[in-house]
Design an enzyme around this catalytic site. Structure first.
Site, PDB file in Angstrom:
ATOM      1  N   THR A  25     -10.956 -56.399  -0.070  1.00 17.88           N
ATOM      2  CA  THR A  25     -10.774 -56.953  -1.412  1.00 17.88           C
ATOM      3  C   THR A  25     -10.856 -58.473  -1.407  1.00 17.88           C
ATOM      4  O   THR A  25     -11.478 -59.067  -2.304  1.00 17.88           O
ATOM      5  CB  THR A  25      -9.437 -56.472  -2.013  1.00 17.88           C
ATOM      6  N   TYR A  66      -7.891 -53.455   6.412  1.00 18.19           N
ATOM      7  CA  TYR A  66      -8.733 -52.523   5.660  1.00 18.19           C
ATOM      8  C   TYR A  66      -8.855 -52.996   4.213  1.00 18.19           C
ATOM      9  O   TYR A  66      -9.703 -53.806   3.887  1.00 18.19           O
ATOM     10  CB  TYR A  66      -8.184 -51.089   5.754  1.00 18.19           C
ATOM     11  N   CYS A  67      -8.009 -52.512   3.346  1.00 19.56           N
ATOM     12  CA  CYS A  67      -8.177 -52.756   1.910  1.00 19.56           C
ATOM     13  C   CYS A  67      -7.900 -54.191   1.500  1.00 19.56           C
ATOM     14  O   CYS A  67      -8.567 -54.715   0.610  1.00 19.56           O
ATOM     15  CB  CYS A  67      -7.338 -51.770   1.121  1.00 19.56           C
ATOM     16  N   VAL A  68      -6.932 -54.845   2.130  1.00 17.60           N
ATOM     17  CA  VAL A  68      -6.693 -56.257   1.806  1.00 17.60           C
ATOM     18  C   VAL A  68      -7.911 -57.073   2.226  1.00 17.60           C
ATOM     19  O   VAL A  68      -8.440 -57.870   1.442  1.00 17.60           O
ATOM     20  CB  VAL A  68      -5.395 -56.772   2.474  1.00 17.60           C
TER      21      VAL A  68
END
Length: 177
Positions: free
Chosen positions: A118, A113-115
Site C-alpha cells: 500500500t 506484505y499489505c503495508v
C-alpha cells in the site's frame, strides 16, 4: 493539505494465535492513540480489511473481524480488499482521490506484505505519505525477526521519497494532523 489515516488489516487473525504480530498490544495502543487524534482533528480514518475465499480471512469469520482491542468509530470509512495493495480493485482511490487528498498516514499489518504494498502503491499514485514507524508490525519470516523486518522496511520507506511524492517515517506521537 487534506490528510487521511489508513489502518491496514488490524484483524483478529493477525492479533492472536498462530499469526500474532510482534508487540501487537503496543502496536494497537499506538494505532488507537493515532486514530483518536485523527478523529479529533476531523481527519478521515479508513479501516481496511483483507479477505480471502479460504482460511482465516473469509469475510465474516472470526479472523476477518477487526482486532478486539482496536477502537473504531461509526464515522470511520471501511474498505475491503483481496490483495496486498489497498488500492488495487478497491474503492479506496474513489474515497480518497489524490486531487483532494494529498497526504496519507499509514499504519497497520503486516509490514512486509499489505503495508509495504500500500505504501508503494500510494507513492506511485502521487500521495505524500507518513508511515507511523511504531504503528505497523509483522511476524518472523524464518530468515529475519519481525523486529528486523520492521526496521528494514522503515529504512526502505524513508528512501522512497522522489520527485513524485515524499515519504516520511516518524513515530506516531510526532505525527500531526
Amino acid at each position: 493539505m487534506t490528510t487521511a489515516l489508513l489502518i491496514i488489516d488490524v484483524q483478529q487473525a493477525l492479533c492472536a494465535g498462530e499469526y500474532q504480530c510482534f508487540e501487537i498490544d503496543r502496536v494497537i495502543a499506538t494505532i488507537n492513540d493515532l486514530s483518536q487524534r485523527a478523529r479529533d482533528a476531523g481527519v478521515p480514518v479508513v479501516l481496511i480489511q483483507h479477505e480471502e475465499k479460504d482460511g482465516p480471512f473469509v469475510h465474516g469469520a472470526d479472523g476477518w473481524r477487526l482486532a478486539n482491542g482496536l477502537l473504531t468509530s461509526t464515522k470511520d470509512l471501511r474498505v475491503g480488499k483481496t490483495t496486498g495493495d489497498s488500492f488495487y480493485q478497491t474503492d479506496l482511490g474513489k474515497l480518497l482521490p489524490s486531487e483532494d487528498f494529498e497526504r496519507l498516514i499509514i499504519c497497520g499489518l503486516q509490514t512486509d506484505y499489505c503495508v509495504n504494498a500500500t505504501v508503494r502503491s500510494a507513492h506511485s499514485l502521487g500521495y505524500d505519505i507518513v508511515v507511523a514507524r511504531d504503528a505497523h508490525s509483522t511476524v518472523d519470516n524464518g530468515n529475519m525477526s519481525a523486529e528486523d523486518i520492521i526496521a528494514e522496511h522503515n529504512k526502505d520507506f524513508a528512501a522512497l521519497t522522489s520527485s513524485v511524492a515524499r515519504i516520511d517515517v516518524k513515530p506516531a506521537a510526532e505525527i500531526t494532523f
